[in-house]
Write a protein that holds these residues in place. Sequence first.
Motif, short mmCIF file in Angstrom:
data_model
loop_
_atom_site.label_atom_id
_atom_site.label_comp_id
_atom_site.label_asym_id
_atom_site.label_seq_id
_atom_site.Cartn_x
_atom_site.Cartn_y
_atom_site.Cartn_z
N GLN A 158 0.72 -1.11 -0.09
CA GLN A 158 -0.04 0.02 0.06
C GLN A 158 0.78 1.11 -0.08
O GLN A 158 0.54 2.03 -0.51
CB GLN A 158 -0.97 0.04 1.19
CG GLN A 158 -1.79 -1.09 1.00
CD GLN A 158 -2.79 -1.22 2.29
OE1 GLN A 158 -2.55 -0.55 3.45
NE2 GLN A 158 -3.73 -2.32 2.41
N ASP B 224 2.11 1.51 -3.30
CA ASP B 224 1.16 2.15 -4.21
C ASP B 224 0.96 3.62 -4.27
O ASP B 224 0.67 4.44 -5.06
CB ASP B 224 -0.04 1.29 -3.92
CG ASP B 224 -0.10 0.06 -4.70
OD1 ASP B 224 0.73 -0.35 -5.58
OD2 ASP B 224 -1.16 -0.69 -4.43
N LYS C 275 3.62 5.32 -5.98
CA LYS C 275 3.43 5.30 -7.60
C LYS C 275 2.26 6.24 -7.78
O LYS C 275 2.22 7.02 -8.99
CB LYS C 275 2.78 3.80 -7.58
CG LYS C 275 2.82 3.48 -9.27
CD LYS C 275 2.57 1.80 -9.31
CE LYS C 275 2.14 1.45 -10.89
NZ LYS C 275 1.99 0.29 -10.87
#
Length: 140
Positions: free
Chosen positions: A73, A76, A79
Amino acid sequence: MMTKQMISKAVLALLLITSMVACKNTPSPEEATKAEAMAVAQACYDRLLEGDYDGFLAFRHDIDKIPEEMRPQLADAYKMYMATEEQLHKGVKKFTAVRAEMDSTMQMMHVFMQLDYGDGTQEEVVVPMVPDGNGQWRMK
């Protein structure tokens, strides 16, 4: 013609000048510490730029305390950050560690990173770095 005494004086002068230059180029312990923290911050943000989010997270001071199932997480989230910067500024093209300042009260090094965006704008952010107990700097 040069005498032995003149040659000896010239050699001594050359040695003195060489030692002065060498001493001038030797960083102080404080400057060396700042350079180390900046190098780690640079390596860390190079991973982010390359899209190596797990590699970026490996530089976090507390990464071992974060549950394994939460790490994807976090990756992410970084990202998504890079994707947002792509939309807003045509992406981050370069991260550069430009300077560091020690906060002796908090036992923390503040590394100033310059972000160069694809649209030509720049931004400076502060990355707090702490020693990890093994002589390595990590992101706070």
